[in-house]
Write a protein that holds these residues in place. Structure first.
Motif, short mmCIF file in Angstrom:
data_model
loop_
_atom_site.label_atom_id
_atom_site.label_comp_id
_atom_site.label_asym_id
_atom_site.label_seq_id
_atom_site.Cartn_x
_atom_site.Cartn_y
_atom_site.Cartn_z
N MET A 88 0.86 -1.18 0.16
CA MET A 88 -0.06 -0.05 -0.10
C MET A 88 0.94 1.28 0.30
O MET A 88 0.40 2.35 -0.63
CB MET A 88 -0.91 0.02 1.26
N VAL A 89 2.12 1.09 0.48
CA VAL A 89 2.91 2.33 0.65
C VAL A 89 3.18 2.82 -0.67
O VAL A 89 3.20 4.15 -0.98
CB VAL A 89 4.09 2.02 1.46
N PRO A 90 3.86 2.15 -1.61
CA PRO A 90 4.10 2.64 -2.82
C PRO A 90 3.09 2.75 -3.73
O PRO A 90 2.72 3.72 -4.53
CB PRO A 90 5.04 1.42 -3.43
N LEU A 91 1.85 2.01 -3.42
CA LEU A 91 0.69 2.55 -4.15
C LEU A 91 0.15 3.98 -3.91
O LEU A 91 -0.48 4.45 -4.56
CB LEU A 91 -0.33 1.32 -3.83
N MET A 92 0.27 4.19 -2.64
CA MET A 92 -0.03 5.68 -2.35
C MET A 92 0.49 6.75 -3.30
O MET A 92 -0.16 7.70 -3.72
CB MET A 92 0.15 6.02 -1.02
N LYS A 93 1.84 6.54 -3.55
CA LYS A 93 2.66 7.39 -4.29
C LYS A 93 2.40 7.28 -5.70
O LYS A 93 2.28 8.16 -6.51
CB LYS A 93 4.13 7.00 -4.17
N TRP A 94 1.80 6.06 -6.14
CA TRP A 94 1.11 5.84 -7.42
C TRP A 94 -0.01 6.74 -7.65
O TRP A 94 -0.35 7.21 -8.70
CB TRP A 94 0.83 4.26 -7.56
N TRP A 95 -0.98 6.96 -6.62
CA TRP A 95 -2.07 7.75 -6.73
C TRP A 95 -1.74 9.20 -6.86
O TRP A 95 -2.20 10.03 -7.44
CB TRP A 95 -2.96 7.51 -5.66
N PHE A 96 -0.66 9.66 -6.15
CA PHE A 96 0.17 10.93 -6.54
C PHE A 96 0.48 11.29 -7.68
O PHE A 96 0.22 12.25 -8.32
CB PHE A 96 1.18 11.13 -5.46
N ALA A 97 1.19 10.21 -8.24
CA ALA A 97 1.93 10.42 -9.52
C ALA A 97 0.44 10.51 -10.56
O ALA A 97 0.56 10.95 -11.84
CB ALA A 97 2.64 9.41 -9.96
N LEU A 98 -0.58 9.83 -10.41
CA LEU A 98 -1.64 9.62 -11.40
C LEU A 98 -2.38 11.03 -11.58
O LEU A 98 -2.64 11.06 -12.61
CB LEU A 98 -2.59 8.66 -11.02
N ALA A 99 -2.26 11.65 -10.54
CA ALA A 99 -2.67 13.18 -10.77
C ALA A 99 -1.92 13.86 -11.61
O ALA A 99 -2.38 14.78 -12.53
CB ALA A 99 -2.78 13.82 -9.41
N TYR A 100 -0.63 13.77 -11.92
CA TYR A 100 0.11 14.49 -12.96
C TYR A 100 -0.36 13.84 -14.44
O TYR A 100 -0.45 14.88 -14.98
CB TYR A 100 1.62 14.09 -12.60
#
Length: 437
Positions: free
Chosen positions: A39-51
């Motif tokens: 879940m930890v890298p997945l959280m950053k994944w959602w952050f990047a998805l916004a870009y």
């Protein structure tokens, strides 16, 4: 360097400190809720998805208004995400819902960051002449990485077992914060407010672009054209490929270091955050040295990317504190030295061919798309229960091999286009857009 440029740096530094401290606080929240490792890298994944999802729109937004005001508005969106994460326990008591809200809150911060970035980097190209871009980027990247160090360490300090009780004992903090993560997020929110104050002081550059379109379909169609323009440019495509690889690798390396610290070194999260800060300190050193590289010589630093990949391969073989810190400093230094000239070169070509806002939006789209891919790949490797040292080996070899490909690609471009070097250092902006009209 003028006063406005230093105000941009101050605003960027404060906002970046808050972003990185909030990441550590969010990881602590997931740990407190006993969420799984992936879940930890997945959280950053959602952050990047916004870009990625907003890339077609944020460039037009950044070019439609004075960039200092754009930075203020988008910093406010980040603050809203921080406030939502602070309110997590009052919104729901159900664990799965709480984990969802963590993702949603950090995605909201990502939305703010996605819109903030074209304004932040775009205003640099408006304030500085081409020959000052590498030096300016050295300052910006060095300070950004320094803020990553401070933010990461600050996040670790705020959740440290010896510090969080002291914070919570303060009458001001205890009156609004019920636990260690809320206390940490409260402090981080105040940093976002300080960044917003700096945003308001940034002067206007009085550079104006054509009126921006507002039709979403038209913006997406135009953005597709902008992406093609930069990838087809023989200088832009190399710098875009390199920065895309670097930011994907850098985002993944953050989480690799945390997991490596836990598995190989037996570190807690707050201790592993120090390791991330050490690597970032090395990047500052590399960025400082890269500031001495002229823009026309930017492509000469490509072999440092290969070196970075090979240095990463040494991580499984070190255990003592001095060896760990020395290696992370070296990894950071090699990455900082090659990415700063590449970033400046890409911004220069993007500004000449497109505009400040649109070129940065294209850059962010490609970089964040690669972050999505590499974090997904890393999450898959964790889900497969591969040992962290195996993951590090795969990661280091991937970076080194791709950089070798990019070096060959660059040499081929120059052999087929002998006058290519003359493109570096041109004045003006929007040349490709003028041809399209």
């Amino acid at each position: 360097m003028n006063k406005g440029f230093f105000l941009v740096m101050a605003a960027q530094a404060l906002s970046s400190v808050a972003d990185n401290a909030l990441l550590i606080a969010a990881i602590a929240l997931i740990a407190d809720l006993h969420g799984p490792d992936w879940m930890v890298p997945l959280m950053k994944w959602w952050f990047a998805l916004a870009y990625v999802l907003l890339a077609a729109f944020v460039g037009a937004f950044a070019d439609a208004f004075p960039k200092g005001r754009v930075m203020f508005i988008t910093n406010g969106i980040k603050f809203a995400g921080c406030a939502l994460m602070f309110s997590l326990h009052t919104l729901t008591t159900e664990q799965d819902s709480q984990l969802f809200f963590i993702f949603f809150a950090y995605t909201l911060v990502g939305i703010g960051a996605a819109a903030y970035s074209p304004a932040k980097y775009g205003i640099v190209t408006e304030m500085l002449k081409p020959e000052m871009l590498v030096k300016g980027n050295s300052w910006i990247e060095g300070l950004t990485v320094l803020s990553i160090i401070i933010g990461t360490v600050l996040g670790g300090v705020l959740i440290h077992p010896d510090v969080s009780p002291v914070l919570q004992s303060s009458p001001l903090v205890s009156s609004v914060a019920a636990n260690r993560t809320e206390a940490a997020i409260l402090i981080i929110g105040l940093i976002y407010l300080a960044a917003a104050a700096c945003n308001l002081l940034i002067p206007r550059t009085n550079i104006h672009y054509p009126k921006q379109k507002t039709n979403p379909l038209a913006l997406i169609k135009d953005f597709k054209g902008y992406v093609c323009i930069l990838w087809q440019d023989k200088v832009g495509q190399i710098s875009l490929a390199v920065t895309t690889l670097f930011w994907g690798a850098g985002a993944t390396l953050q989480f690799i270091v945390i997991e490596w610290g836990a598995q190989q070194l037996g570190y807690r999260l707050d201790q592993s955050s120090i390791l991330m800060g050490v690597a970032a300190l090395g990047t500052v050193m590399g960025a400082y040295l890269a500031g001495k590289v002229p823009l026309k010589k930017a492509l000469s630093v490509l072999p440092m990317g290969v070196a970075m990949g090979f240095v990463v391969l040494l991580m499984p073989f070190v255990e003592s504190t001095w060896a760990v810190h020395s290696l992370l400093l070296l990894i950071g230094a090699t990455s900082g030295f090659f990415v700063v000239p590449m970033n400046a070169l890409l911004q220069h070509r993007g500004h000449v061919l497109l505009s400040a806002g649109h070129s940065i939006a294209v850059q962010n789209f490609n970089e964040q798309l690669n972050i999505l891919f590499m974090l997904s790949f890393y999450s898959l490797l964790l889900w497969l229960n591969l040992h962290i040292n195996v993951i590090i080996t795969i990661f280091g070899l991937l970076v080194a091999c791709l950089m070798v490909v990019f070096i060959y690609w660059n040499k081929r471009n120059h052999s087929l286009n002998p006058d290519l070097a003359a493109c570096i250092g041109q004045e003006g902006h929007g040349q490709a857009l003028e041809k399209c009209e």
